[in-house]
Write a protein that holds these residues in place. Structure first.
Motif, PDB file in Angstrom:
ATOM      1  N   LYS A 122      28.027  23.722  26.898  1.00  0.00           N
ATOM      2  CA  LYS A 122      27.521  23.944  28.255  1.00  0.00           C
ATOM      3  C   LYS A 122      28.613  23.728  29.299  1.00  0.00           C
ATOM      4  O   LYS A 122      28.793  24.544  30.209  1.00  0.00           O
ATOM      5  N   ILE A 123      29.363  22.644  29.182  1.00  0.00           N
ATOM      6  CA  ILE A 123      30.414  22.365  30.154  1.00  0.00           C
ATOM      7  C   ILE A 123      31.544  23.385  30.015  1.00  0.00           C
ATOM      8  O   ILE A 123      32.174  23.757  31.007  1.00  0.00           O
ATOM      9  N   SER A 124      31.793  23.873  28.813  1.00  0.00           N
ATOM     10  CA  SER A 124      32.800  24.924  28.610  1.00  0.00           C
ATOM     11  C   SER A 124      32.404  26.200  29.339  1.00  0.00           C
ATOM     12  O   SER A 124      33.249  26.868  29.943  1.00  0.00           O
ATOM     13  N   GLN A 125      31.128  26.532  29.281  1.00  0.00           N
ATOM     14  CA  GLN A 125      30.633  27.716  29.977  1.00  0.00           C
ATOM     15  C   GLN A 125      30.772  27.550  31.487  1.00  0.00           C
ATOM     16  O   GLN A 125      31.144  28.495  32.192  1.00  0.00           O
ATOM     17  N   GLU A 126      30.494  26.356  31.983  1.00  0.00           N
ATOM     18  CA  GLU A 126      30.642  26.100  33.417  1.00  0.00           C
ATOM     19  C   GLU A 126      32.104  26.240  33.832  1.00  0.00           C
ATOM     20  O   GLU A 126      32.416  26.855  34.855  1.00  0.00           O
ATOM     21  N   LEU A 127      33.007  25.709  33.013  1.00  0.00           N
ATOM     22  CA  LEU A 127      34.425  25.811  33.313  1.00  0.00           C
ATOM     23  C   LEU A 127      34.875  27.271  33.283  1.00  0.00           C
ATOM     24  O   LEU A 127      35.613  27.712  34.164  1.00  0.00           O
ATOM     25  N   ASP A 128      34.428  28.029  32.302  1.00  0.00           N
ATOM     26  CA  ASP A 128      34.752  29.457  32.236  1.00  0.00           C
ATOM     27  C   ASP A 128      34.290  30.186  33.488  1.00  0.00           C
ATOM     28  O   ASP A 128      35.025  31.001  34.057  1.00  0.00           O
ATOM     29  N   PHE A 129      33.078  29.903  33.936  1.00  0.00           N
ATOM     30  CA  PHE A 129      32.538  30.531  35.130  1.00  0.00           C
ATOM     31  C   PHE A 129      33.414  30.209  36.341  1.00  0.00           C
ATOM     32  O   PHE A 129      33.779  31.097  37.121  1.00  0.00           O
ATOM     33  N   LEU A 130      33.749  28.931  36.503  1.00  0.00           N
ATOM     34  CA  LEU A 130      34.564  28.515  37.640  1.00  0.00           C
ATOM     35  C   LEU A 130      35.943  29.164  37.609  1.00  0.00           C
ATOM     36  O   LEU A 130      36.460  29.607  38.640  1.00  0.00           O
ATOM     37  N   LEU A 131      36.544  29.220  36.425  1.00  0.00           N
ATOM     38  CA  LEU A 131      37.865  29.844  36.307  1.00  0.00           C
ATOM     39  C   LEU A 131      37.807  31.329  36.652  1.00  0.00           C
ATOM     40  O   LEU A 131      38.720  31.849  37.304  1.00  0.00           O
ATOM     41  N   ASN A 132      36.748  32.009  36.238  1.00  0.00           N
ATOM     42  CA  ASN A 132      36.590  33.424  36.580  1.00  0.00           C
ATOM     43  C   ASN A 132      36.404  33.612  38.076  1.00  0.00           C
ATOM     44  O   ASN A 132      36.979  34.526  38.675  1.00  0.00           O
ATOM     45  N   GLN A 133      35.600  32.754  38.700  1.00  0.00           N
ATOM     46  CA  GLN A 133      35.388  32.829  40.142  1.00  0.00           C
ATOM     47  C   GLN A 133      36.694  32.543  40.893  1.00  0.00           C
ATOM     48  O   GLN A 133      37.028  33.226  41.863  1.00  0.00           O
ATOM     49  N   TYR A 134      37.431  31.557  40.440  1.00  0.00           N
ATOM     50  CA  TYR A 134      38.712  31.197  41.044  1.00  0.00           C
ATOM     51  C   TYR A 134      39.705  32.354  40.936  1.00  0.00           C
ATOM     52  O   TYR A 134      40.382  32.703  41.899  1.00  0.00           O
ATOM     53  N   SER A 135      39.752  32.970  39.762  1.00  0.00           N
ATOM     54  CA  SER A 135      40.631  34.120  39.547  1.00  0.00           C
ATOM     55  C   SER A 135      40.284  35.258  40.509  1.00  0.00           C
ATOM     56  O   SER A 135      41.172  35.880  41.107  1.00  0.00           O
ATOM     57  N   GLY A 136      39.000  35.539  40.661  1.00  0.00           N
ATOM     58  CA  GLY A 136      38.563  36.581  41.581  1.00  0.00           C
ATOM     59  C   GLY A 136      38.924  36.245  43.016  1.00  0.00           C
ATOM     60  O   GLY A 136      39.329  37.113  43.796  1.00  0.00           O
ATOM     61  N   CYS A 137      38.781  34.988  43.365  1.00  0.00           N
ATOM     62  CA  CYS A 137      39.116  34.527  44.713  1.00  0.00           C
ATOM     63  C   CYS A 137      40.615  34.703  44.965  1.00  0.00           C
ATOM     64  O   CYS A 137      41.016  35.173  46.034  1.00  0.00           O
ATOM     65  N   LEU A 138      41.438  34.358  43.992  1.00  0.00           N
ATOM     66  CA  LEU A 138      42.886  34.537  44.127  1.00  0.00           C
ATOM     67  C   LEU A 138      43.233  36.017  44.282  1.00  0.00           C
ATOM     68  O   LEU A 138      44.079  36.387  45.095  1.00  0.00           O
ATOM     69  N   ALA A 139      42.587  36.856  43.493  1.00  0.00           N
ATOM     70  CA  ALA A 139      42.839  38.300  43.564  1.00  0.00           C
ATOM     71  C   ALA A 139      42.477  38.841  44.944  1.00  0.00           C
ATOM     72  O   ALA A 139      43.213  39.659  45.505  1.00  0.00           O
ATOM     73  N   ASN A 140      41.378  38.376  45.500  1.00  0.00           N
ATOM     74  CA  ASN A 140      40.948  38.828  46.834  1.00  0.00           C
ATOM     75  C   ASN A 140      41.921  38.374  47.910  1.00  0.00           C
ATOM     76  O   ASN A 140      42.140  39.086  48.882  1.00  0.00           O
ATOM     77  N   HIS A 141      42.491  37.193  47.749  1.00  0.00           N
ATOM     78  CA  HIS A 141      43.415  36.672  48.758  1.00  0.00           C
ATOM     79  C   HIS A 141      44.796  37.330  48.680  1.00  0.00           C
ATOM     80  O   HIS A 141      45.530  37.312  49.651  1.00  0.00           O
ATOM     81  N   SER A 142      45.125  37.883  47.518  1.00  0.00           N
ATOM     82  CA  SER A 142      46.443  38.502  47.368  1.00  0.00           C
ATOM     83  C   SER A 142      46.465  39.926  47.909  1.00  0.00           C
ATOM     84  O   SER A 142      47.525  40.506  48.076  1.00  0.00           O
ATOM     85  N   ASN A 143      45.310  40.491  48.187  1.00  0.00           N
ATOM     86  CA  ASN A 143      45.241  41.865  48.718  1.00  0.00           C
ATOM     87  C   ASN A 143      45.400  41.899  50.205  1.00  0.00           C
ATOM     88  O   ASN A 143      45.155  41.095  50.944  1.00  0.00           O
TER      89      ASN A 143
END
Length: 56
Positions: free
Chosen positions: A35-56
């Motif tokens: 369960k905590i692994s899934q939460e971490l995966d979700f957060l990492l994906n959201q963080y990655s998307g946030c970084l991608a949005n800020h780099s544009n």
């Protein structure tokens, strides 16, 4: 969408929690670890998307 600082902080909190949970059960297939692994995966994906949005 949350900001980058939020995700950085939350990822560190969840990582620490994951280490604690894994240390208590020492089993990667334990439901709490999964369960905590899934939460971490979700957060990492959201963080990655946030970084991608800020780099544009």
């Amino acid at each position: 969408m949350m900001n980058i600082c939020f995700y950085q902080q939350r990822i560190e909190e969840v990582r620490a929690e994951m280490v604690e949970i894994f240390g208590a059960c020492n089993n990667f297939t334990d439901q709490a670890v999964l369960k905590i692994s899934q939460e971490l995966d979700f957060l990492l994906n959201q963080y990655s998307g946030c970084l991608a949005n800020h780099s544009n």
